[in-house]
Scaffold this active site. Structure first.
Site, PDB file in Angstrom:
ATOM      1  N   LYS A   3       0.995  -1.080  -0.083  1.00 48.50           N
ATOM      2  CA  LYS A   3       0.058  -0.132  -0.114  1.00 48.50           C
ATOM      3  C   LYS A   3       0.969   1.209  -0.051  1.00 48.50           C
ATOM      4  CE  LYS A   3      -1.888  -0.843   4.068  1.00 48.50           C
ATOM      5  NZ  LYS A   3      -1.179  -2.252   4.134  1.00 48.50           N
ATOM      6  N   ARG A  58      -9.453   1.540   8.427  1.00 46.10           N
ATOM      7  CA  ARG A  58      -8.908   0.106   8.820  1.00 46.10           C
ATOM      8  C   ARG A  58     -10.124  -0.562   9.421  1.00 46.10           C
ATOM      9  NH1 ARG A  58      -3.258   0.718   8.726  1.00 46.10           N
ATOM     10  NH2 ARG A  58      -2.487  -1.394   9.070  1.00 46.10           N
ATOM     11  N   ARG A  60      11.920  -5.943   4.545  1.00 45.16           N
ATOM     12  CA  ARG A  60      11.492  -4.282   4.561  1.00 45.16           C
ATOM     13  C   ARG A  60      12.425  -3.486   5.283  1.00 45.16           C
ATOM     14  NH1 ARG A  60       5.658  -2.237   5.163  1.00 45.16           N
ATOM     15  NH2 ARG A  60       5.941  -3.425   7.205  1.00 45.16           N
ATOM     16  N   ARG A  77      11.413  -2.077  11.033  1.00 45.93           N
ATOM     17  CA  ARG A  77      10.243  -1.665  11.837  1.00 45.93           C
ATOM     18  C   ARG A  77      10.041  -2.578  13.111  1.00 45.93           C
ATOM     19  NH1 ARG A  77       5.263   0.206   8.175  1.00 45.93           N
ATOM     20  NH2 ARG A  77       4.039  -1.430   9.647  1.00 45.93           N
ATOM     21  N   ARG A 133      -0.774  -9.083  12.995  1.00 43.40           N
ATOM     22  CA  ARG A 133      -1.130  -8.155  12.178  1.00 43.40           C
ATOM     23  C   ARG A 133      -2.183  -8.726  11.017  1.00 43.40           C
ATOM     24  NH1 ARG A 133       4.118  -5.505  10.725  1.00 43.40           N
ATOM     25  NH2 ARG A 133       2.948  -4.098   9.363  1.00 43.40           N
TER      26      ARG A 133
END
Ligand code: AP5
Ligand code: MG
Ligand code: ZN
Length: 213
Positions: A13, A88, A127, A160, A171
């Protein structure tokens, strides 16, 4: 043009929202980025949000909605925006709709970046994120020019806190329970458009620009 990005954590996203924002000259608004900037700066909002984020849970609607409505009321949003990570939950989507309705406006497109859960864990572990400007990289598929350094602003890239595998599982669970119902919500409104998020970044972007025109 008002665009919402939907998709699982790690679907891309943020990556796509940044490209859309640049091409169409719209602000890119990521509630996750705003929370992370607050955590980095040690604000009260950041302290509160971190409690939830580190567990892979959603920050309570009340806090998130207030933050988002303040942001979209700013001058730079008058021609539209790309929302990344908001709404969300169904209640968040309903508040946004109600606010837009007051202004005689609506969401133009809800772009669903579709990636199956199997692909997600790998994406998250690779990431690297820039907490200063929100740029995102992947050590294998989208590496920065210089290892560990943001191409855009030169800041240090980090893994992160919520990208640890156990948190990622949580998540994903929260996504399926609370966020996935938004796909139906926007489908019913006739604004949902899905793209295959497993394709290379540029191809996903090509599919999105075909939709947006
Ligand atoms: P948020 O920051 O929004 O995280 P998220 O939804 O979990 O999504 P991510 O940012 O992890 O993934 P992404 O889809 O942006 O993927 P990316 O482009 O980085 O939210 C974090 C937390 O904040 C939440 O858990 C919650 O606690 C809180 N929060 C935020 N908003 C909230 C709200 N509205 N309400 C309540 N709580 C809220 O890509 C992922 C990786 O894949 C990158 O490494 C990237 O380089 C790579 N990649 C991207 N595209 C491709 C491709 N096509 N091929 C290969 N690799 C790719
Ligand atoms: Mg993101
Ligand atoms: Zn940066």
């Amino acid at each position: 043009m008002k665009i919402i990005m939907l998709g699982a954590p790690g679907a891309g996203k943020g990556t796509q929202a940044k490209m859309i924002a640049e091409k169409y000259g719209l602000p890119h608004i990521s509630t996750g980025d705003i929370f992370r900037a607050n955590i980095k700066n040690g604000t009260e909002l950041g302290k509160e949000a971190k409690e939830y984020m580190d567990k892979g849970l959603l920050v309570p609607d009340e806090l998130t909605v207030r933050l988002l409505l303040d942001r979209v009321a700013k001058e730079d949003c008058k021609n539209g925006y790309v929302l990344d990570g908001f709404p969300r939950t169904i209640p968040q989507a309903e508040v946004l709709d109600a606010e837009l309705e007051k202004l005689g406006e609506k969401v133009d497109y809800a772009v669903n970046v579709d990636v199956p859960d199997e692909n997600i864990v790998n994406r998250m572990s690779g990431r690297r994120a820039c907490l200063s400007c929100g740029a995102t990289y992947h050590i294998v598929s989208i590496p920065p020019k210089k290892e560990g350094v943001c191409d855009v602003c030169g800041s240090e890239l980090v893994l992160r806190d919520d990208d640890r595998p156990e948190t990622v599982q949580n998540r994903l669970k929260v996504y399926h329970e609370q966020t996935q119902p938004l796909i139906d919500f926007y489908e019913k409104k006739g604004v949902l458009r899905s793209v295959d998020g497993t394709l290379p970044m540029e191809e996903v972007f090509g599919a999105i620009t075909k939709i947006l025109g």
